[in-house]
Motif scaffolding. Structure first.
Motif, PDB file in Angstrom:
ATOM      1  N   ASP A  23      -0.076   0.342   8.058  1.00 48.94           N
ATOM      2  CA  ASP A  23       0.846   1.550   8.380  1.00 48.94           C
ATOM      3  C   ASP A  23       2.303   1.065   8.774  1.00 48.94           C
ATOM      4  O   ASP A  23       3.304   1.762   8.177  1.00 48.94           O
ATOM      5  N   GLU A  24       2.403  -0.248   9.128  1.00 50.20           N
ATOM      6  CA  GLU A  24       3.976  -0.582   9.438  1.00 50.20           C
ATOM      7  C   GLU A  24       4.647  -0.788   8.011  1.00 50.20           C
ATOM      8  O   GLU A  24       5.564  -0.804   7.900  1.00 50.20           O
ATOM      9  N   LEU A  25       3.583  -1.445   7.072  1.00 48.04           N
ATOM     10  CA  LEU A  25       4.087  -1.758   5.708  1.00 48.04           C
ATOM     11  C   LEU A  25       4.634  -0.611   5.129  1.00 48.04           C
ATOM     12  O   LEU A  25       5.615  -0.614   4.393  1.00 48.04           O
ATOM     13  N   LYS A  26       3.653   0.267   5.130  1.00 48.70           N
ATOM     14  CA  LYS A  26       4.080   1.698   4.472  1.00 48.70           C
ATOM     15  C   LYS A  26       5.453   2.328   5.146  1.00 48.70           C
ATOM     16  O   LYS A  26       6.114   2.870   4.327  1.00 48.70           O
ATOM     17  N   HIS A  27       5.627   2.284   6.401  1.00 46.79           N
ATOM     18  CA  HIS A  27       6.564   2.856   7.121  1.00 46.79           C
ATOM     19  C   HIS A  27       7.910   2.027   6.738  1.00 46.79           C
ATOM     20  O   HIS A  27       8.834   2.726   6.369  1.00 46.79           O
ATOM     21  N   LEU A  28       7.776   0.534   6.505  1.00 48.41           N
ATOM     22  CA  LEU A  28       9.090  -0.061   5.966  1.00 48.41           C
ATOM     23  C   LEU A  28       9.093   0.281   4.608  1.00 48.41           C
ATOM     24  O   LEU A  28      10.455   0.238   4.488  1.00 48.41           O
ATOM     25  N   ARG A  29       8.287   0.275   3.925  1.00 41.08           N
ATOM     26  CA  ARG A  29       8.690   0.501   2.461  1.00 41.08           C
ATOM     27  C   ARG A  29       9.447   1.954   2.363  1.00 41.08           C
ATOM     28  O   ARG A  29      10.290   2.108   1.462  1.00 41.08           O
ATOM     29  N   SER A  30       8.818   2.914   2.978  1.00 43.69           N
ATOM     30  CA  SER A  30       9.463   4.437   2.948  1.00 43.69           C
ATOM     31  C   SER A  30      10.892   4.318   3.481  1.00 43.69           C
ATOM     32  O   SER A  30      11.798   4.779   3.002  1.00 43.69           O
ATOM     33  N   GLU A  31      11.169   3.547   4.766  1.00 43.06           N
ATOM     34  CA  GLU A  31      12.587   3.253   5.168  1.00 43.06           C
ATOM     35  C   GLU A  31      13.243   2.746   4.193  1.00 43.06           C
ATOM     36  O   GLU A  31      14.639   3.139   4.026  1.00 43.06           O
TER      37      GLU A  31
END
Length: 294
Positions: free
Chosen positions: A54-62
């Motif tokens: 989830d953190e990786l997906k959030h970082l990629r989106s940001e």
């Protein structure tokens, strides 16, 4: 926050996540003595792994949103500056034209040169000024275009790297849930096909080879890792296990000592390691694990 920090944090988080989990609750290799703790670890891992994903997906989106907003802002600002500059140049040239026209009319009235010559020279001068300004802004727009292409290439590269990290992380999850050493080795081979030279994958492959009792194969894999990273504690520990099973006690104790020096957590692991059964009566082995047992 600088743009390169987000993918770097994501890379560091995924790269050291298995090591952090191992450091908090190290798992003894090739032992089946403690079943209760192992079952609890398997129940806790999906929560940690889901959190990392989830953190990786959030970082990629940001990161994608940040790059997109920065590109739009830079483009808007450059266009606004260009528009103001062109307006300023147009006004300047217009006033300049009026001044020259007035002076030329005065000179023509006096009789120095004709009105047609003044008009021709003024139009020529205005055209030269406009051409010069146009060339300057064409160069600026070319530079802006090159910068946008470079940033787009960086964004594409970062997205591809995130996809590779996610794919490798998924394979690590499959390796942890594999039931047999053969299945684990198959998953580690897939990881190495995506990222050749992954020392962690080679080390865990050696661990699986030890479970298959392929001691020489495990020894060869550990040597490959130590050729690149001579202080790799996990590889030293696995090679010590291989030497112990091959009844090369001196070499096994030497590697075990280096592994414990580089990572003290291997003391507790070695104390319960079944592969060190041949070393139990060796005084040097007792000295190495004495602090962890006490």
């Amino acid at each position: 926050m600088p743009r390169f920090i987000l993918p770097l944090l994501a890379l560091l988080l995924v790269t050291f996540a298995p090591q952090l989990v191992a450091a908090v609750d190290p798992q003894p290799t090739a032992t089946t003595d403690v079943v209760t703790h192992s079952d609890l670890d398997l129940l806790d891992r999906p929560l940690i792994e889901r959190y990392i994903l989830d953190e990786l997906k959030h970082l990629r989106s940001e990161q994608q949103d940040l790059e997109r907003r920065m590109t739009v802002d830079i483009t808007d600002r450059e266009l606004a500056v260009a528009d103001k500059s062109l307006n300023y140049a147009n006004v300047t040239v217009t006033y300049f034209f009026y001044i020259i026209a007035g002076v030329a009319s005065l000179i023509a009235f006096i009789g120095w040169q004709s009105l047609r010559e003044i008009k021709t020279n003024t139009a020529k001068l205005a055209a030269e000024q406009l051409q010069k300004i146009t060339e300057q802004y064409e160069n600026k727009f070319k530079d802006l275009e090159r910068d946008l292409k470079r940033k787009s290439h960086i964004i594409t590269k970062n997205n591809r790297e995130i996809e590779i990290i996610n794919e490798i992380h998924t394979l690590w999850l499959h390796a942890q849930s594999a039931q047999t050493p053969e299945q684990k080795i198959s998953v580690y081979n897939e990881i190495l096909s995506i990222r050749p030279g992954d020392l962690e994958a080679v080390t865990y492959k050696a661990d699986a080879a030890m479970e298959m009792r392929e001691f020489n194969w495990a020894l060869s894999l550990c040597n490959r890792v130590l050729e690149v990273d001579g202080a790799n504690a996990h590889a030293l520990y696995q090679r010590a296990c291989a030497f112990a099973c091959l009844r090369q006690e001196d070499r096994a104790l030497s590697d075990l000592e280096q592994a414990i020096e580089n990572s003290a957590s291997f003391k507790e692991v070695a104390a319960n390691e079944a592969d060190f059964a041949n070393l139990r009566d060796n005084p040097k082995f007792d000295v190495l694990i004495s602090s962890s047992e006490s």
